[in-house]
Design a protein around this motif. Structure first.
Motif, PDB file in Angstrom:
ATOM      1  N   GLY A 225     -11.822  -9.632  -5.145  1.00 32.26           N
ATOM      2  CA  GLY A 225     -10.786  -8.996  -5.957  1.00 32.26           C
ATOM      3  C   GLY A 225      -9.437  -9.660  -5.753  1.00 32.26           C
ATOM      4  N   PHE A 226      -8.640  -9.647  -6.800  1.00 37.67           N
ATOM      5  CA  PHE A 226      -7.299 -10.220  -6.749  1.00 37.67           C
ATOM      6  C   PHE A 226      -6.437  -9.338  -5.845  1.00 37.67           C
ATOM      7  N   PRO A 227      -5.723  -9.934  -4.895  1.00 32.74           N
ATOM      8  CA  PRO A 227      -4.988  -9.133  -3.914  1.00 32.74           C
ATOM      9  C   PRO A 227      -3.788  -8.384  -4.502  1.00 32.74           C
ATOM     10  N   VAL A 228      -3.528  -7.219  -3.966  1.00 31.69           N
ATOM     11  CA  VAL A 228      -2.348  -6.446  -4.337  1.00 31.69           C
ATOM     12  C   VAL A 228      -1.101  -7.289  -4.073  1.00 31.69           C
ATOM     13  N   GLY A 229      -0.221  -7.339  -5.060  1.00 33.78           N
ATOM     14  CA  GLY A 229       1.049  -8.049  -4.911  1.00 33.78           C
ATOM     15  C   GLY A 229       1.009  -9.525  -5.244  1.00 33.78           C
ATOM     16  N   ALA A 230      -0.173 -10.109  -5.324  1.00 33.34           N
ATOM     17  CA  ALA A 230      -0.272 -11.522  -5.702  1.00 33.34           C
ATOM     18  C   ALA A 230       0.031 -11.660  -7.189  1.00 33.34           C
ATOM     19  N   ALA A 231       0.298 -12.886  -7.648  1.00 25.74           N
ATOM     20  CA  ALA A 231       0.586 -13.123  -9.060  1.00 25.74           C
ATOM     21  C   ALA A 231       0.007 -14.465  -9.486  1.00 25.74           C
ATOM     22  N   ALA A 232      -0.533 -14.499 -10.711  1.00 25.51           N
ATOM     23  CA  ALA A 232      -1.077 -15.735 -11.268  1.00 25.51           C
ATOM     24  C   ALA A 232      -0.839 -15.739 -12.774  1.00 25.51           C
TER      25      ALA A 232
ATOM     26  N   LEU B 177       4.513  -3.076  -3.519  1.00 25.79           N
ATOM     27  CA  LEU B 177       4.964  -2.923  -4.902  1.00 25.79           C
ATOM     28  C   LEU B 177       6.061  -3.945  -5.216  1.00 25.79           C
ATOM     29  N   ALA B 178       7.009  -4.115  -4.323  1.00 22.19           N
ATOM     30  CA  ALA B 178       8.076  -5.098  -4.528  1.00 22.19           C
ATOM     31  C   ALA B 178       7.510  -6.501  -4.702  1.00 22.19           C
ATOM     32  N   ALA B 179       6.451  -6.813  -3.954  1.00 24.68           N
ATOM     33  CA  ALA B 179       5.831  -8.140  -4.039  1.00 24.68           C
ATOM     34  C   ALA B 179       5.294  -8.419  -5.441  1.00 24.68           C
ATOM     35  N   CYS B 180       4.823  -7.401  -6.135  1.00 24.06           N
ATOM     36  CA  CYS B 180       4.348  -7.595  -7.516  1.00 24.06           C
ATOM     37  C   CYS B 180       5.461  -8.196  -8.375  1.00 24.06           C
ATOM     38  N   PHE B 181       6.657  -7.677  -8.223  1.00 26.28           N
ATOM     39  CA  PHE B 181       7.789  -8.134  -9.028  1.00 26.28           C
ATOM     40  C   PHE B 181       8.294  -9.496  -8.574  1.00 26.28           C
TER      41      PHE B 181
END
Length: 171
Positions: free
Chosen positions: A59-66, A96-100
């Protein structure tokens, strides 16, 4: 510094360079923003998601972005990120901040000059929308990638969310 605004609109209709998808960890579509983006981007988008998923069998990790191509969307890119799920015990504001911040970094990496965000984790993932607004605005304002962008927009689906994000932007 870019203009940072909040609007009530349909994220899938954004004409900014990149939109952010509040995806689930399997990256294969779902409800809410994720489902709307998958429907609007077309079947080719799902193929790109499947390809990305092969790199993340757990699964794609929480907070990562692609970044993936926007396919049938006006936006050139869809930045996939997985928000923390409050109901599953994922309650660290840093996640949550890492998502942004990671989505901003990824947008700059692919050459985007503008980006649109939904209220990540404020829907079915159960985070308090007021808290999401504060964390999102703070994360965007403190992101090092911000200086490389011309425009950041929070695209929200309700008047309530719009008011919360505008209040967070005004503080």
């Amino acid at each position: 510094m870019p203009a940072i605004t909040a609007v009530r609109a349909d994220l899938t209709e954004s004409t900014l360079d990149a939109i952010v998808n509040a995806a689930n960890s399997q990256l294969l579509g779902g409800g809410g923003v994720d489902g709307a983006i998958h429907r609007a981007a077309g079947p080719e988008f799902l193929e790109h998601c499947r390809e990305l998923k092969t790199h993340y069998p757990d699964g794609f990790p929480v907070g990562a972005a692609a970044a993936l191509p926007g396919c049938q969307l006006s936006a050139r890119w869809v930045i996939q990120t997985v928000g923390p799920n409050w109901h599953a015990g994922q309650r660290d504001p840093a996640d949550l901040a890492a998502c942004f911040t990671n989505a901003l970094t990824e947008a700059v990496r692919v050459g985007a000059r503008s980006i649109a965000f939904p209220a990540i984790s404020a829907g079915v993932y159960g985070w308090d929308p007021r808290r999401v607004a504060r964390i999102a605005v703070s994360a965007v304002n403190s992101a090092s990638a911000l200086a490389s962008l011309d425009r950041v927009q929070f695209v929200l689906f309700s008047d309530e969310l719009l008011a919360l994000f505008r209040a967070a932007l005004d503080t």
